[in-house]
Design a protein around this motif. Sequence first.
Motif, PDB file in Angstrom:
ATOM      1  N   THR A  86      38.554  -6.264  41.299  1.00 28.12           N
ATOM      2  CA  THR A  86      38.483  -5.510  42.409  1.00 28.12           C
ATOM      3  C   THR A  86      39.773  -5.459  43.568  1.00 28.12           C
ATOM      4  OG1 THR A  86      36.401  -7.104  42.635  1.00 28.12           O
ATOM      5  CG2 THR A  86      37.032  -6.386  44.591  1.00 28.12           C
ATOM      6  N   GLY A 125      38.337  -0.210  45.310  1.00 25.12           N
ATOM      7  CA  GLY A 125      36.752   0.236  44.841  1.00 25.12           C
ATOM      8  C   GLY A 125      36.774  -1.131  43.380  1.00 25.12           C
ATOM      9  N   ASP A 145      33.771   2.288  36.323  1.00 22.64           N
ATOM     10  CA  ASP A 145      33.990   2.362  37.506  1.00 22.64           C
ATOM     11  C   ASP A 145      31.915   1.601  38.898  1.00 22.64           C
ATOM     12  OD1 ASP A 145      33.303   2.760  40.760  1.00 22.64           O
ATOM     13  OD2 ASP A 145      34.987   4.813  40.970  1.00 22.64           O
ATOM     14  N   LYS A 182      31.613   1.370  41.387  1.00 25.87           N
ATOM     15  CA  LYS A 182      30.668   1.270  42.193  1.00 25.87           C
ATOM     16  C   LYS A 182      29.534   3.222  41.792  1.00 25.87           C
ATOM     17  CE  LYS A 182      31.515   4.218  46.648  1.00 25.87           C
ATOM     18  NZ  LYS A 182      33.025   3.620  48.192  1.00 25.87           N
ATOM     19  N   THR A 183      30.652   3.984  41.074  1.00 25.73           N
ATOM     20  CA  THR A 183      30.165   4.868  40.541  1.00 25.73           C
ATOM     21  C   THR A 183      28.967   4.597  39.128  1.00 25.73           C
ATOM     22  OG1 THR A 183      31.948   5.786  39.235  1.00 25.73           O
ATOM     23  CG2 THR A 183      31.485   6.688  41.920  1.00 25.73           C
TER      24      THR A 183
END
Length: 424
Positions: free
Chosen positions: A19, A23, A45, A47-48
Amino acid sequence: MDPAPSILSCIIGKTMKITTTNGCFQGVLFSVHADRAFTLIKVKDLKTGEAVQGAKLFFGQHVLNVEQVEESKSVGQEVEGETLEERSHILSLTTAQSNQEEPFNALQEIQHAVEPVEESKCVGQEVEGKALKERSHILLLKTAQSNQDEPFNALQAIKHAVDTEEVVYTVIDQFQTLFQPTIRHLQRQKVLSLAAACLKLGHYQKLCWLQVATRNHVYLFDILTMGPGVFKNGLQVMLQDKSILKVIHDGRLLADILFHQYGVTLTNVFDTQVGDVYLFSMETGGFLPQRTATLKDCLIRYLNMPSTHVNFLNVKQTLMKGIPNVWSDRPISATLLKVLALEVLHLLDLRQVMLDNMLADFTLLVNSYLNAPYPGRANALNRTEISCSELPKELQLLCVLQQERRTKALKEYDVNQQGFLTRS
């Protein structure tokens, strides 16, 4: 007994969740570096949900937490409704002391473990012969237009800007094979051009790339990956060699970084930004401009390059403002590598044109000096003796030129309160 070796052997090759301030990412821990940076491979990733090509480098100051992920519970695998947070756990390691059984934060332990690592084990040094060869990533950035809210692909924008020129370059990111032959080749040169790409960390600048160009080729040294050893093994000798002229545009930052961080003194330098100020003073009869010129300004002004050929410099500046760590990300795209190469491609030509302009007044005076209509010139035997002590009228022409240029400059430019000329 130092626990670092056993600790590192336990976590290298393990799936980790990192972390950061930007992101959350998951991948296999490839290496832990002496400056408390981490390299992951097979990165995703979180997040995406998209995979990151190649390896990714994480700097310690940007890392908030490091956790080990259970191998049997990979990202994206639904396990009875468990959330992503429940599928990861804090890495538990024990020290060499037998009386300590409490688990603790992995980030703190890794930071402790790398403290005794020797400096020669630099950032990105190749482990088990694996090189970071994949060099593509997508960079999203918003335009400077206030009425545009949709992001565009910055990589495509740069690619369009650099397509107008061809440049031959070689990336040097490891000590094997190419490094020493390249160093020997550069040390045989009489003139080289230099540029640098840095990562700004507050008031601190970290050197990521050093671009060195000969007349026919550009070499891109990945300083971030190779570490300080790149200077100790040859670059320092070349940069300090007084017989090699180095051409650079505004070399203040590079000279400062080289001296204070690597103990390298940059010598025998032709700075094109200084050259522009000097030429401006010549052209205006001694006035100075209110500001220095950018590389783009100089390429257009002295090499008559179309603005379309130097637009990549504008895109580069915009990109660096939107993505400050663009030059520290690994892997790096071929398009961005071309930007680095183009930045030094024209410096040698720029220096030559500047030198010709600097000698323009001198050449004019010499021609006037030699072609003056002395009495008896048609017959050398009858020539009147020329005094060597009296300043000839032909050389006094320099004062006339300067005065004419000052008068012209005051008509063409505004003068600010400091007495400098304001140029657009």
